[in-house]
Write an enzyme that holds these catalytic residues in place. Structure first.
Site, PDB file in Angstrom:
ATOM      1  N   VAL A 112       0.870  -1.168   0.000  1.00  8.61           N
ATOM      2  CA  VAL A 112       0.000   0.000   0.000  1.00  8.61           C
ATOM      3  C   VAL A 112       0.908   1.219   0.000  1.00  8.61           C
ATOM      4  CG1 VAL A 112      -1.797   1.263   1.236  1.00  8.61           C
ATOM      5  CG2 VAL A 112      -1.782  -1.243   1.292  1.00  8.61           C
ATOM      6  N   CYS A 113       0.625   2.163  -0.894  1.00 12.39           N
ATOM      7  CA  CYS A 113       1.358   3.428  -0.937  1.00 12.39           C
ATOM      8  C   CYS A 113       2.845   3.200  -1.205  1.00 12.39           C
ATOM      9  CB  CYS A 113       1.121   4.194   0.361  1.00 12.39           C
ATOM     10  SG  CYS A 113       1.513   5.956   0.298  1.00 12.39           S
ATOM     11  N   SER A 114       3.711   3.887  -0.457  1.00 10.68           N
ATOM     12  CA  SER A 114       5.154   3.795  -0.685  1.00 10.68           C
ATOM     13  C   SER A 114       5.748   2.484  -0.206  1.00 10.68           C
ATOM     14  CB  SER A 114       5.871   4.965   0.003  1.00 10.68           C
ATOM     15  OG  SER A 114       5.610   4.966   1.395  1.00 10.68           O
ATOM     16  N   GLY A 115       4.927   1.601   0.347  1.00  5.28           N
ATOM     17  CA  GLY A 115       5.398   0.261   0.687  1.00  5.28           C
ATOM     18  C   GLY A 115       5.943  -0.470  -0.530  1.00  5.28           C
ATOM     19  N   THR A 132       1.959   2.857  -7.041  1.00  9.41           N
ATOM     20  CA  THR A 132       2.321   3.407  -5.737  1.00  9.41           C
ATOM     21  C   THR A 132       1.788   4.829  -5.703  1.00  9.41           C
ATOM     22  OG1 THR A 132       4.137   3.760  -4.165  1.00  9.41           O
ATOM     23  CG2 THR A 132       4.576   4.308  -6.473  1.00  9.41           C
TER      24      THR A 132
END
Length: 327
Positions: A112-115, A132
């Protein structure tokens, strides 16, 4: 609530500094799916990197269910949540090693996101289509060229990999996973209960502020860019821009592409769409916006706007309407 023969174990890895909504949003979707299904379809776990509470980016603390290496049972779905600092530094080796061991054991895994930056560092995203958060999409593509970054998507599915654009898009991803597992009807009930779109319209670039209009390149090109930004309604054809730069159209186009990585026409269109967004957000009507931003007519404006943001100008404007506007 009855327990099914085999609950799906959902694990979310939360690193120090994690964005709280990247964890809590998906978990709430899965928890609501349990309620709507009338069974414990999902067993939810938050994994930390060390014993004790996890400090989030907002300052709130999460208490993990387990830490790396404590739980040997494999996950059905493993996600790594994003954190604002991922752009500056990647997780330490022990975290990447754990991901390398656990993610392939799961039926599906992702971020999720910058993961996605942390997961990409393991090599598990090589050759995969992923997304992302728009603010780190260029960084992900630059740092990990073997990964195909889909900039505008809210979430992407590629084989066992599932990735979300970030923050609220984590809810969209979780809802898509619920639909995969439990069917459309339950997913729709979850969306209704959480007051969210079942299928959100448009992509994430409708929310972005990428700074695409910031002048770049050598000073002569920056002067041209500043003029276009200040006069989005003026003629910005290749011939006109080249003439203002004192160059031949061919040389100007080649120089622009070389220094900005895109054609003059593409850049001008992006500037005009950004100007249009600002006017629509301020309440201007699409017809007036079209002329003020250099589009020949409302139809060409609508096509260009929808092509770039996957939403019509009218629908975009409605998101910023006040009660007085509607009255």
């Amino acid at each position: 609530m009855r327990r099914p023969d085999a609950s799906r174990r959902i694990g979310i890895l939360a690193l120090p500094g994690v964005q709280l909504l990247d964890v809590a949003g998906p978990l709430d979707v899965f928890a609501e799916a349990n309620l709507q299904a009338g069974s414990l379809a999902y067993e939810l776990k938050v994994i930390g990197t060390a014993p004790g509470p996890i400090a989030s980016s907002s300052g709130m603390r999460l208490l993990p269910d387990s830490v790396l290496g404590e739980d040997s049972e494999k996950f059905d779905t493993l996600l790594i949540a994003g954190a604002p600092h991922f752009g500056q530094r990647l997780p330490e080796a022990k975290i990447l090693d754990w991901l390398l061991h656990e993610a392939p054991r799961a039926r599906r895994f992702g971020s999720v996101c910058s993961g996605a930056l942390a997961l990409a560092a393991t090599g598990l995203l090589d050759g995969r289509r992923v997304t992302t958060h728009w603010s780190v999409a260029d960084l992900l593509a630059e740092r990990f060229p073997a990964v195909e970054v889909v900039v505008d998507a809210l979430h992407v599915r590629d084989g066992p990999v599932r990735t979300a654009a970030g923050v609220t898009a984590g809810l969209d991803l979780a809802l898509a996973l619920v639909e995969e597992d439990l069917g459309q009807e339950i997913a729709k009930r979850v969306a209704s209960q959480l007051v969210m779109f079942f299928k959100r319209p448009g992509g994430q670039l409708q929310f972005s502020r990428r700074g695409a209009a910031n002048p770049a390149g050598r000073s002569s090109l920056q002067q041209i860019q500043r003029w276009v930004i200040a006069h989005p309604d003026e003629d910005a054809s290749l011939a006109t821009l080249a003439d203002r730069a004192g160059l031949s159209p061919r040389h100007f186009a080649r120089l622009f592409q070389q220094e900005l990585g895109q054609t003059p026409a593409t850049w001008v269109n992006t500037v005009r769409i950004e100007a249009a967004r600002q006017m629509l957000e301020a309440g201007e009507r699409p017809k007036q916006v079209a002329g003020a931003c250099g589009f020949g007519d409302i139809d060409s404006f609508r096509r260009a706007f929808q092509r770039q943001l996957n939403v019509t100008p009218a629908d975009y404007r409605r998101r910023f309407e006040t009660r007085e506007d509607k009255g």
